[in-house]
Write a protein that holds these residues in place. Sequence first.
Motif, PDB file in Angstrom:
ATOM      1  N   GLY A 145       0.641   5.139  -5.335  1.00  0.00           N
ATOM      2  CA  GLY A 145      -0.650   5.462  -4.750  1.00  0.00           C
ATOM      3  C   GLY A 145      -1.817   5.159  -5.656  1.00  0.00           C
ATOM      4  N   ASP A 196       0.657   6.621   2.707  1.00  0.00           N
ATOM      5  CA  ASP A 196      -0.428   7.355   3.362  1.00  0.00           C
ATOM      6  C   ASP A 196      -1.722   6.557   3.435  1.00  0.00           C
ATOM      7  OD1 ASP A 196      -0.912   7.316   0.676  1.00  0.00           O
ATOM      8  OD2 ASP A 196      -1.369   9.473   0.491  1.00  0.00           O
ATOM      9  N   ASP A 197      -1.680   5.280   3.110  1.00  0.00           N
ATOM     10  CA  ASP A 197      -2.878   4.435   3.166  1.00  0.00           C
ATOM     11  C   ASP A 197      -3.260   4.174   4.626  1.00  0.00           C
ATOM     12  OD1 ASP A 197      -4.258   1.614   3.266  1.00  0.00           O
ATOM     13  OD2 ASP A 197      -4.366   2.221   1.163  1.00  0.00           O
ATOM     14  N   VAL A 240       0.851  -1.191   0.000  1.00  0.00           N
ATOM     15  CA  VAL A 240       0.000   0.000   0.000  1.00  0.00           C
ATOM     16  C   VAL A 240       0.885   1.240   0.000  1.00  0.00           C
ATOM     17  CG1 VAL A 240      -1.905  -1.152   1.200  1.00  0.00           C
ATOM     18  CG2 VAL A 240      -0.162   0.064   2.530  1.00  0.00           C
ATOM     19  N   ARG A 261      -3.871  -0.927  -4.227  1.00  0.00           N
ATOM     20  CA  ARG A 261      -3.265  -1.866  -3.283  1.00  0.00           C
ATOM     21  C   ARG A 261      -3.044  -3.191  -4.005  1.00  0.00           C
ATOM     22  NH1 ARG A 261      -8.176  -0.474   0.804  1.00  0.00           N
ATOM     23  NH2 ARG A 261      -7.161   1.093   2.136  1.00  0.00           N
TER      24      ARG A 261
END
Length: 244
Positions: free
Chosen positions: A181, A119-120, A116, A184
């Motif tokens: 980003g 910032d996930d 991920v 996933r």
Amino acid sequence: VVPTRAGRVLEAAAAEGIAGLDLALRRLREMVDGESGSVRVATGATTVRHFMADAVVAFRRQHPDVRLEFRTESSSRACFDALADSSLDLAWITLGAPVRGIEQRPVRELPWVLAVGADDPLAGRAHVDAADLSGLRLIRLPPNSTSAAHLDAACAELGVRFAFDTSVADWDTALMLAELGLGRAVVPALPGLDVPGRGNVRLVPVPALRPLSVGWAVRRWDALSPSARAFADTVVESRRRGST
């Protein structure tokens, strides 16, 4: 009467037809020549980078007169076909169901991780459980690949179902998209990956999923040339050192 090693090569070739005889003749020449000739290996697009880089260097130092030839295939199934239809010695595969005329040997088990962006919301987790995965939208591994089939089966055992935003050709591309980003991805923890916590991607362990097994496939181990067996053993030893 007990056949010699050369006799076993010819016996195996007779069972495999003309293509096997061609391969056997090359094996016999290499047995006579000793440390020369070539080792032909079928691999995936990222196999050498993640599994063989150190072994290739070590093998070339130990066997300078032996050529290494790599042939890129798109899947384990394609590697099996290449072994059966050509003069390839070895194939690096994701292990799956038995395949007629092919011997498979596991070398390494790879746990699964969730890749991920930094910032996930899941990036700070020590691990994720099966319940955390259910309903996630993921970057999909190649749907016809053995690794994707293994992941689907492991998830089905836990009652987990995914949705998919996009499909990619290899694990490295899935990781790159996660780092950017753009989604996933559940991928194997490949050797040589950056330490989690560095850069823009986080690799969160998924211990509930059954690991993925990778290793060697050949027609017959006892018919391998000395050089091919030496290279296979060098890769195995390199991976064992890397796992400690």
